[in-house]
Write a protein that holds these residues in place. Structure first.
Motif, PDB file in Angstrom:
ATOM      1  N   LEU A  23       1.466   2.883  15.524  1.00 50.46           N
ATOM      2  CA  LEU A  23       0.481   2.914  14.449  1.00 50.46           C
ATOM      3  C   LEU A  23       1.118   3.386  13.144  1.00 50.46           C
ATOM      4  N   ALA A  24       1.944   4.413  13.225  1.00 48.72           N
ATOM      5  CA  ALA A  24       2.614   4.909  12.020  1.00 48.72           C
ATOM      6  C   ALA A  24       3.544   3.847  11.437  1.00 48.72           C
ATOM      7  N   ASP A  25       4.263   3.139  12.305  1.00 45.91           N
ATOM      8  CA  ASP A  25       5.163   2.081  11.829  1.00 45.91           C
ATOM      9  C   ASP A  25       4.385   1.016  11.055  1.00 45.91           C
ATOM     10  N   HIS A  26       3.241   0.621  11.585  1.00 46.71           N
ATOM     11  CA  HIS A  26       2.450  -0.420  10.928  1.00 46.71           C
ATOM     12  C   HIS A  26       1.833   0.094   9.634  1.00 46.71           C
ATOM     13  N   TYR A  27       1.436   1.342   9.610  1.00 42.24           N
ATOM     14  CA  TYR A  27       0.918   1.909   8.365  1.00 42.24           C
ATOM     15  C   TYR A  27       2.009   1.869   7.289  1.00 42.24           C
ATOM     16  N   VAL A  28       3.199   2.322   7.668  1.00 40.04           N
ATOM     17  CA  VAL A  28       4.319   2.333   6.718  1.00 40.04           C
ATOM     18  C   VAL A  28       4.648   0.924   6.244  1.00 40.04           C
ATOM     19  N   GLU A  29       4.658  -0.032   7.173  1.00 40.66           N
ATOM     20  CA  GLU A  29       4.972  -1.415   6.811  1.00 40.66           C
ATOM     21  C   GLU A  29       3.960  -1.962   5.805  1.00 40.66           C
ATOM     22  N   GLY A  30       2.674  -1.709   6.067  1.00 36.98           N
ATOM     23  CA  GLY A  30       1.646  -2.165   5.145  1.00 36.98           C
ATOM     24  C   GLY A  30       1.767  -1.516   3.782  1.00 36.98           C
ATOM     25  N   ALA A  31       2.054  -0.216   3.763  1.00 37.75           N
ATOM     26  CA  ALA A  31       2.168   0.504   2.491  1.00 37.75           C
ATOM     27  C   ALA A  31       3.373   0.032   1.684  1.00 37.75           C
ATOM     28  N   GLN A  32       4.510  -0.103   2.348  1.00 42.28           N
ATOM     29  CA  GLN A  32       5.713  -0.532   1.636  1.00 42.28           C
ATOM     30  C   GLN A  32       5.602  -1.963   1.140  1.00 42.28           C
ATOM     31  N   THR A  33       5.000  -2.836   1.931  1.00 46.87           N
ATOM     32  CA  THR A  33       4.820  -4.225   1.513  1.00 46.87           C
ATOM     33  C   THR A  33       3.960  -4.304   0.254  1.00 46.87           C
ATOM     34  N   ALA A  34       2.999  -3.388   0.140  1.00 49.42           N
ATOM     35  CA  ALA A  34       2.106  -3.368  -1.019  1.00 49.42           C
ATOM     36  C   ALA A  34       2.716  -2.648  -2.221  1.00 49.42           C
ATOM     37  N   GLY A  35       3.941  -2.149  -2.078  1.00 51.12           N
ATOM     38  CA  GLY A  35       4.617  -1.541  -3.214  1.00 51.12           C
ATOM     39  C   GLY A  35       4.530  -0.039  -3.303  1.00 51.12           C
ATOM     40  N   HIS A  36       4.042   0.623  -2.252  1.00 54.76           N
ATOM     41  CA  HIS A  36       3.965   2.080  -2.261  1.00 54.76           C
ATOM     42  C   HIS A  36       5.284   2.680  -1.767  1.00 54.76           C
ATOM     43  N   GLU A  37       5.587   3.871  -2.232  1.00 54.86           N
ATOM     44  CA  GLU A  37       6.783   4.590  -1.792  1.00 54.86           C
ATOM     45  C   GLU A  37       6.392   5.505  -0.642  1.00 54.86           C
ATOM     46  N   VAL A  38       7.114   5.418   0.472  1.00 57.51           N
ATOM     47  CA  VAL A  38       6.709   6.131   1.682  1.00 57.51           C
ATOM     48  C   VAL A  38       7.841   7.008   2.201  1.00 57.51           C
ATOM     49  N   ARG A  39       7.478   8.220   2.577  1.00 58.18           N
ATOM     50  CA  ARG A  39       8.377   9.100   3.319  1.00 58.18           C
ATOM     51  C   ARG A  39       7.700   9.455   4.635  1.00 58.18           C
ATOM     52  N   ARG A  40       8.517   9.882   5.620  1.00 57.58           N
ATOM     53  CA  ARG A  40       7.986  10.224   6.937  1.00 57.58           C
ATOM     54  C   ARG A  40       8.501  11.578   7.382  1.00 57.58           C
ATOM     55  N   VAL A  41       7.650  12.273   8.120  1.00 56.05           N
ATOM     56  CA  VAL A  41       8.031  13.506   8.803  1.00 56.05           C
ATOM     57  C   VAL A  41       7.763  13.291  10.281  1.00 56.05           C
ATOM     58  N   GLU A  42       8.792  13.415  11.103  1.00 53.86           N
ATOM     59  CA  GLU A  42       8.667  13.273  12.553  1.00 53.86           C
ATOM     60  C   GLU A  42       8.691  14.670  13.172  1.00 53.86           C
ATOM     61  N   LEU A  43       7.520  15.160  13.553  1.00 57.55           N
ATOM     62  CA  LEU A  43       7.434  16.537  14.034  1.00 57.55           C
ATOM     63  C   LEU A  43       8.259  16.772  15.292  1.00 57.55           C
TER      64      LEU A  43
END
Length: 202
Positions: A23-43
């Protein structure tokens, strides 16, 4: 205009790949495709102690392993928490993480005699993506109260964003293929939106 988004992956298991990770991967993919800058924290990849006293929370130092994560929270305009529902709440590792990073001087500051007078996260929006191993309508019944539907759902500024819990369907102990595909498409679309209109405010 793109937003700065931080995705906090709160599943504690460090090795296995779970639905939360997908789910996180798909959220990131959608956000980046739309031009948003994304960072991740893997607890699961972080090593930090749990807080054991109020004094440690108020006056102790933030563990070095969490400095970058806290900086990423300060950087972000939109926060996304992804985690499984365990025993009716977020996993202990995620709660411990939030306790560590949301220290006085960062999440809030004293102002005018009020120790919580200045909100450090003011202006940011947030979304919760929560998975659960039961049909969504059964959660309040089994956990004895609607307040347990999704952690954070009773907060007046988060409730509207947590009320959209829906059953993805189950098959052989895992989400059904059709239901999971729909969930992934939905999460990817939400990522493309780049946040919510509602924000943390005074």
């Amino acid at each position: 205009m793109g937003k700065r988004i931080l995705v906090i992956q709160g599943h504690p298991e460090p090795e296995a790949r779970r639905l939360c990770h997908v789910l996180a991967d798909h959220y990131v993919e959608g956000a980046q495709t739309a031009g948003h800058e994304v960072r991740r924290v893997e607890l699961a990849a972080l090593d930090f102690p749990l807080l054991r006293s109020q004094a440690d929370w108020e006056k102790g130092l933030l563990p070095a392993s969490l400095v970058q994560a806290q900086q990423d929270i300060a950087w972000a305009q939109h926060l996304v928490l992804v985690f499984p529902l365990w025993l009716g709440d977020m996993p202990a590792l995620l709660k411990g993480f939030l306790e560590q990073v949301a220290r006085p001087g960062f999440a809030f500051k004293a102002e005018g005699g009020n120790p919580f007078g200045r909100k450090g996260l003011k202006g940011r929006s947030a979304r919760i993506v929560c998975t659960m191993g039961m049909p969504a309508p059964a959660v309040p019944l089994l956990l004895h109260g609607a307040q347990h539907q999704v952690p954070g759902a009773q907060h007046p500024r988060l409730r509207r964003h947590c009320a959209g819990a829906r059953d993805l369907g189950r098959h052989g102990g895992e989400p059904g293929r059709r239901g999971r595909g729909e969930a992934l498409r939905q999460v990817e679309g939400v990522g493309a939106q780049g946040g919510l209109r509602a924000t943390f405010r005074d």
